[in-house]
Design an enzyme around this catalytic site. Structure first.
Site, PDB file in Angstrom:
ATOM      1  N   ARG A  47       0.989  -1.187   0.052  1.00  0.00           N
ATOM      2  CA  ARG A  47       0.011  -0.020  -0.040  1.00  0.00           C
ATOM      3  C   ARG A  47       0.921   1.164  -0.066  1.00  0.00           C
ATOM      4  O   ARG A  47       0.492   2.328  -0.639  1.00  0.00           O
ATOM      5  CB  ARG A  47      -1.055  -0.092   1.228  1.00  0.00           C
ATOM      6  N   TYR A  99     -14.541  19.037 -14.959  1.00  0.00           N
ATOM      7  CA  TYR A  99     -14.899  17.537 -15.143  1.00  0.00           C
ATOM      8  C   TYR A  99     -16.048  17.376 -14.227  1.00  0.00           C
ATOM      9  O   TYR A  99     -15.913  17.484 -13.059  1.00  0.00           O
ATOM     10  CB  TYR A  99     -13.759  16.728 -14.972  1.00  0.00           C
ATOM     11  N   ASP A 170      -5.889  20.038 -14.158  1.00  0.00           N
ATOM     12  CA  ASP A 170      -6.126  18.831 -14.858  1.00  0.00           C
ATOM     13  C   ASP A 170      -5.788  18.808 -16.319  1.00  0.00           C
ATOM     14  O   ASP A 170      -6.394  19.633 -17.015  1.00  0.00           O
ATOM     15  CB  ASP A 170      -7.775  18.715 -14.507  1.00  0.00           C
ATOM     16  N   LYS A 195      -7.180   7.496 -19.334  1.00  0.00           N
ATOM     17  CA  LYS A 195      -7.480   8.114 -20.654  1.00  0.00           C
ATOM     18  C   LYS A 195      -6.329   7.811 -21.545  1.00  0.00           C
ATOM     19  O   LYS A 195      -6.004   6.645 -22.001  1.00  0.00           O
ATOM     20  CB  LYS A 195      -7.680   9.664 -20.306  1.00  0.00           C
TER      21      LYS A 195
HETATM   22  C1  LIG Z   1     -12.055  10.839 -16.721  1.00  0.00           C
HETATM   23  C2  LIG Z   1     -11.560  12.179 -16.232  1.00  0.00           C
HETATM   24  C3  LIG Z   1     -11.309  12.461 -14.873  1.00  0.00           C
HETATM   25  C4  LIG Z   1     -11.483  11.164 -14.070  1.00  0.00           C
HETATM   26  O1  LIG Z   1     -10.784  10.229 -14.216  1.00  0.00           O
HETATM   27  P1  LIG Z   1     -11.214   8.767 -13.743  1.00  0.00           P
HETATM   28  O2  LIG Z   1     -10.246   7.920 -13.953  1.00  0.00           O
HETATM   29  O3  LIG Z   1     -12.575   8.252 -14.579  1.00  0.00           O
HETATM   30  O4  LIG Z   1     -11.614   8.535 -12.397  1.00  0.00           O
HETATM   31  C5  LIG Z   1     -10.849  13.753 -14.305  1.00  0.00           C
HETATM   32  N1  LIG Z   1     -10.800  14.594 -15.239  1.00  0.00           N
HETATM   33  C6  LIG Z   1     -10.906  14.541 -16.625  1.00  0.00           C
HETATM   34  C7  LIG Z   1     -10.673  15.666 -17.518  1.00  0.00           C
HETATM   35  C8  LIG Z   1     -11.499  13.307 -17.263  1.00  0.00           C
HETATM   36  O5  LIG Z   1     -11.577  13.188 -18.524  1.00  0.00           O
END
Ligand SMILES: *Cc1c(COP(=O)(O)O)cnc(C)c1O
Length: 371
Positions: A47, A99, A170, A195
């Protein structure tokens, strides 16, 4: 080293006794202690750290140009660690099109603990009006979802510095290949590694990369290790494997998206195309300044109502009608219906994650779907 080279070599931390060229998956949850009580292998309990996770954190740090990274089990848990690390009562400035998962966290989990203003961060001049004595953090997202708005990272970083605020970007839509917010003054870069970094729609993850190993980094490290929302060794292995081709996948995504954006921009059934690479995009110049390419995401407004937009997404055969983004396969979705009744997303908006199929096949598919 250039990003293409770092992506392939920076995560190869383990030169196993067997001479593996690529790292094996380390499933052990616990590690031998030496006679002196120390941990000669550098790991104690998985962890807290694990060889696959350490390798993943190292390569993301290298690609983003940060001092350290923390990997999480999802993008959402990465973002949540930032909010958890703030003092209760702190105020956050976040984008009006943040988001939706993060907006939901703030509104439903941190309601009463933190306060927030959701503002249009593409206009930097009015930002100082929102800064209060208890403001602790500015959160930006660029390019944004689903309108592909671009905010000026350097300008926001300057305001954050002047007011001693933590500045988080982000950068999921850009990936570390197209933009590096720390070099432009950000304190933390966040990715949903689900992503582009994962890139194959088969692993969930998130990361935070820090400009410095400061007090806030220490708090987040503690949330990661003690909270325990960490990715599994197998998740880390998949992400490390994906990162090796990230730079080349991103080149393909950018090329295809640029061609598709130009095609859709000329289409009589399309009212608007949101793509930062188009000269008509309102923040095209800022995108050119801070990005090395315009990414693989675009949105369109179709002429007509929600039903007309839904008909398009129901008629495609190569694009998959699904949410998420950044995978090798092209995805298409009617965005408003996934965000629910309170969404501000236009009802005729279709979001497209442009994959790595041949562009001629993608254009032909949309040509028949748009009718
Ligand atoms: C998908 C996404 C998230 C969240 O990520 P997860 O892996 O689905 O928890 C945050 N910010 C953006 C811009 C995203 O496209």
């Amino acid at each position: 080293m250039k990003p293409e080279t770092k992506a392939i070599h920076a995560g190869n931390l383990v030169k196993a006794l067997t001479g593996d060229v690529t790292s094996p998956i380390h499933l052990s949850t616990t590690y031998f202690r030496g006679a002196d009580g120390a941990y000669p292998g550098g790991h104690m309990y998985s962890r807290i750290s694990n060889p696959n996770r350490s390798a993943l954190e190292k390569v993301i740090s290298e690609l983003e140009g940060g001092a350290d990274s923390c990997a999480f089990s999802s993008g959402n848990t990465a973002g949540m660690a930032v909010f958890q690390a703030l003092k209760p009562g702190s105020h956050i400035i976040a984008p009006d099109d943040m988001y939706w998962g993060f907006k939901k966290q703030l509104l439903t989990i941190f309601d009463g603990i933190l306060s927030f203003d959701f503002v249009d961060l593409t206009v930097t001049e009015h930002l100082p009006n929102y800064i209060k004595p208890n403001t602790a953090l500015i959160w930006a997202e660029t390019p944004s979802n689903p309108l592909l708005k671009i905010c000026d990272i350097e300008a926001l970083a300057k305001i954050a510095k002047q007011n001693q605020l933590i500045f988080v970007v982000d950068s999921t839509f850009a990936s570390p290949i197209l933009q590096n917010p720390i070099a432009l003054g950000a304190s933390i870069v966040m990715h949903s590694t689900t992503k582009y970094i994962g890139g194959h729609s088969d692993v969930l993850g998130g990361s935070l990369t820090f400009a410095a190993k400061d007090e806030f980094w220490e708090k987040i490290k503690n949330i990661q290790e003690t909270g325990g929302a960490v990715p599994s060794p197998f998740d880390c292995f998949l992400l490390l494997r994906s990162i090796k081709t990230l730079a080349y996948r991103i080149k393909g995504h950018c090329q295809n998206a640029e061609k598709l954006a130009n095609y859709l921009n000329e289409h009589p059934k399309v009212a608007t195309v949101f793509y930062p690479g188009l000269a008509s995009h309102p923040q095209h110049e800022i995108a050119k300044k801070q990005m090395r390419g315009f990414g693989g995401m675009l949105s369109i407004l179709t002429k007509g109502d929600a039903d007309a937009a839904r008909k398009v997404v129901n008629s495609v055969t190569i694009f998959s009608q699904a949410t998420s983004l950044g995978g090798v396969e092209s995805l298409i979705e009617h965005r408003a219906s996934i965000e629910g009744p309170n969404t501000k997303t236009p009802q005729n908006l279709i979001r497209i994650s442009v994959g790595l199929e041949h562009i001629d096949d993608l254009i032909a598919d949309l040509e028949q779907a748009l009718g």
